[in-house]
Motif scaffolding. Structure first.
Motif, mmCIF file in Angstrom:
data_model
loop_
_atom_site.group_PDB
_atom_site.id
_atom_site.type_symbol
_atom_site.label_atom_id
_atom_site.label_comp_id
_atom_site.label_asym_id
_atom_site.label_seq_id
_atom_site.Cartn_x
_atom_site.Cartn_y
_atom_site.Cartn_z
ATOM 1 N N LEU A 1 0.829 -1.207 0.000
ATOM 2 C CA LEU A 1 0.000 0.000 0.000
ATOM 3 C C LEU A 1 0.866 1.261 0.000
ATOM 4 O O LEU A 1 0.611 2.210 -0.742
ATOM 5 C CB LEU A 1 -0.904 0.001 1.234
ATOM 6 N N LEU A 2 1.887 1.257 0.856
ATOM 7 C CA LEU A 2 2.776 2.429 0.924
ATOM 8 C C LEU A 2 3.522 2.627 -0.391
ATOM 9 O O LEU A 2 3.737 3.759 -0.839
ATOM 10 C CB LEU A 2 3.757 2.267 2.076
ATOM 11 N N LEU A 3 3.924 1.535 -1.012
ATOM 12 C CA LEU A 3 4.611 1.634 -2.302
ATOM 13 C C LEU A 3 3.708 2.257 -3.357
ATOM 14 O O LEU A 3 4.117 3.134 -4.121
ATOM 15 C CB LEU A 3 5.069 0.248 -2.760
ATOM 16 N N CYS A 4 2.448 1.793 -3.403
ATOM 17 C CA CYS A 4 1.541 2.233 -4.463
ATOM 18 C C CYS A 4 0.957 3.619 -4.211
ATOM 19 O O CYS A 4 0.813 4.426 -5.144
ATOM 20 C CB CYS A 4 0.408 1.225 -4.625
ATOM 21 N N LEU A 5 0.613 3.925 -2.947
ATOM 22 C CA LEU A 5 -0.092 5.172 -2.657
ATOM 23 C C LEU A 5 0.832 6.345 -2.364
ATOM 24 O O LEU A 5 0.475 7.493 -2.630
ATOM 25 C CB LEU A 5 -1.043 4.963 -1.477
ATOM 26 N N LEU A 6 2.012 6.070 -1.820
ATOM 27 C CA LEU A 6 2.946 7.147 -1.495
ATOM 28 C C LEU A 6 4.127 7.214 -2.452
ATOM 29 O O LEU A 6 4.898 8.181 -2.417
ATOM 30 C CB LEU A 6 3.463 6.990 -0.063
ATOM 31 N N GLY A 7 4.306 6.182 -3.284
ATOM 32 C CA GLY A 7 5.414 6.201 -4.229
ATOM 33 C C GLY A 7 6.770 6.026 -3.578
ATOM 34 O O GLY A 7 7.782 6.490 -4.112
ATOM 35 N N LEU A 8 6.807 5.365 -2.416
ATOM 36 C CA LEU A 8 8.083 5.142 -1.749
ATOM 37 C C LEU A 8 8.917 4.113 -2.507
ATOM 38 O O LEU A 8 8.383 3.252 -3.204
ATOM 39 C CB LEU A 8 7.856 4.657 -0.315
ATOM 40 N N ARG A 9 10.226 4.202 -2.346
ATOM 41 C CA ARG A 9 11.107 3.182 -2.900
ATOM 42 C C ARG A 9 11.051 1.929 -2.031
ATOM 43 O O ARG A 9 10.705 1.990 -0.846
ATOM 44 C CB ARG A 9 12.552 3.687 -2.966
ATOM 45 N N ARG A 10 11.427 0.809 -2.616
ATOM 46 C CA ARG A 10 11.426 -0.448 -1.869
ATOM 47 C C ARG A 10 12.337 -0.354 -0.645
ATOM 48 O O ARG A 10 11.976 -0.802 0.454
ATOM 49 C CB ARG A 10 11.878 -1.595 -2.776
ATOM 50 N N LEU A 60 -0.365 10.170 5.767
ATOM 51 C CA LEU A 60 -0.769 8.791 5.519
ATOM 52 C C LEU A 60 -2.195 8.759 4.964
ATOM 53 O O LEU A 60 -3.115 9.300 5.591
ATOM 54 C CB LEU A 60 -0.718 7.979 6.813
ATOM 55 N N PRO A 61 -2.404 8.141 3.812
ATOM 56 C CA PRO A 61 -3.776 7.990 3.305
ATOM 57 C C PRO A 61 -4.628 7.165 4.265
ATOM 58 O O PRO A 61 -4.121 6.289 4.979
ATOM 59 C CB PRO A 61 -3.585 7.267 1.967
ATOM 60 N N ALA A 62 -5.908 7.437 4.274
ATOM 61 C CA ALA A 62 -6.806 6.731 5.192
ATOM 62 C C ALA A 62 -6.793 5.225 4.958
ATOM 63 O O ALA A 62 -6.954 4.445 5.899
ATOM 64 C CB ALA A 62 -8.224 7.282 5.036
#
Length: 287
Positions: free
Chosen positions: A201-210, A257-259
Motif C-alpha cells: 500500500l505504501l509503495l503504491c499510494l505514497l510512491g516510496l522506494r522499496r 498517511l492515506p486513510a
C-alpha cells in the motif's frame, strides 16, 4: 633557496629542475602492495616541500598514492577501496565493482592510465557492445568516466577524461507504468495472499522506494495523526542488510498517511507484537 639539509632515509628529497621548478621525490605504497617513487612539482621550494610532507603523511597512514605509470587495473583497485566504498552507498559500490570486474578490467586493466587514448578506448567499448550489448557498454563507460574523473584529482598527470569523448548509442527503456485497474487488482491479491500488504500500500499510494519501505520503523509512523517519516533505507550488501541514509535530505520530510493505510498498519503492528511476544516466550531470538 634555503640551505640544503640532509633528510633522513625514507623522507624524500626536493631538488631544483633545469626549468626553474622544484621537484620532490618520495617512495610511496601502491594499491598492489609494492612501493614506487612518486614525483611532485612546485613553483617554489616551500610549495614542493609541502607536497613532499603530504606524500609522507599518506604513506605513514598506509594510504596508497597513485603514480604516472599506474595501470587502469591498479587504479580500479585504489578507486574502489579508497574513493567509492567509503563514500557511496553499498549498492553503488557493488554496481561499480561488478562493472569493473566483468567488463573493464578484462579489456583495459593492463593499460597505463595516463596513456589511454580515445581511439584505443573506442575500440574496446565497441567490442564490449558487440559482446554484451550496447546498454552494458554504456553503463561500463559511465563507470570508467567516474573512475577517470576521480583520477584527475590526484597528482598523477592525468589531464583529460577520455571516457567523456567516447559515446555509445543505446536505447533507453523507460518501462511501462501500471494503470489504476492493474494497481487495484494487485493490491486485492496482496491483501489475500501476503502479510506485506501494508508495505505494498505504501509503495503504491505514497510512491516510496522499496528500500525506504524496508527501512521503516514503528517509531516513524504516527497512526493517530496520520503522518509518516521516512528517515532510513535498508539495502542488501555483501555483509547482509544495512541501514543507510536517504539519497536527499528532502526525502525526510513528513508525509501524510492515506486513510486506506491506517487499518492495515494497525493490524500489522498488532501482528508484529504478537509474533515478538511468542518468540520471546519460547526463548527464540526476535529480529
Amino acid at each position: 633557496m634555503p640551505p640544503r639539509k640532509r633528510n633522513p632515509n625514507g623522507s624524500g628529497t626536493v631538488t631544483r629542475r633545469a626549468d626553474g621548478r622544484y621537484q620532490a621525490a618520495v617512495y610511496v605504497p601502491q594499491p598492489d602492495g609494492t612501493t614506487k617513487r612518486k614525483f611532485a612539482y612546485g613553483k617554489t621550494y616551500d610549495e614542493c616541500d609541502r607536497k613532499r610532507r603530504e606524500l609522507l603523511d599518506r604513506a605513514a597512514g598506509g594510504i596508497p598514492t597513485p603514480t604516472r605509470d599506474m595501470t587502469l587495473g591498479q587504479w580500479f583497485d585504489y578507486w574502489l577501496q579508497v574513493v567509492v566504498k567509503p563514500n557511496l552507498a553499498p549498492n553503488s559500490y557493488r554496481a561499480y565493482e561488478t562493472a569493473v570486474r566483468h567488463h573493464l578490467r578484462p579489456r583495459l586493466g593492463s593499460k597505463v592510465m595516463v596513456k589511454l587514448g580515445v581511439t584505443e578506448l573506442r575500440g574496446a567499448v565497441q567490442a564490449l557492445a558487440e559482446d554484451q550489448g550496447a546498454k552494458t557498454a554504456k553503463r561500463s563507460l559511465r563507470v570508467l568516466s567516474a573512475a577517470l574523473t576521480a583520477a584527475m584529482v590526484e597528482d598523477i598527470g592525468l589531464t583529460r577524461n577520455v571516457a567523456k569523448l567516447v559515446h555509445v548509442r543505446a536505447t533507453t527503456d523507460s518501462g511501462k507504468s501500471w494503470d489504476a485497474v492493474t494497481v487495484l487488482r494487485f493490491l486485492a491479491a496482496a491483501r489475500r495472499l501476503t502479510p506485506y500488504y501494508p508495505a505494498f500500500l505504501l509503495l503504491c499510494l505514497l510512491g516510496l522506494r522499496r528500500a525506504e519501505v524496508c527501512g521503516l520503523r514503528w517509531e516513524s509512523i504516527d497512526l493517530d495523526n496520520r503522518i509518516i517519516w521516512v528517515e532510513k533505507q535498508r539495502q542488501r550488501a555483501s555483509a547482509g542488510t544495512v541501514d543507510t541514509e536517504l539519497k536527499t535530505e528532502t526525502s525526510k520530510a513528513p508525509l501524510p498517511l492515506p486513510a486506506q493505510c491506517i487499518a492495515p498498519l494497525r493490524w500489522a503492528r498488532i501482528r508484529t507484537a504478537m509474533l515478538r511476544e511468542r518468540a520471546i516466550s519460547r526463548g527464540r531470538p526476535w529480529f
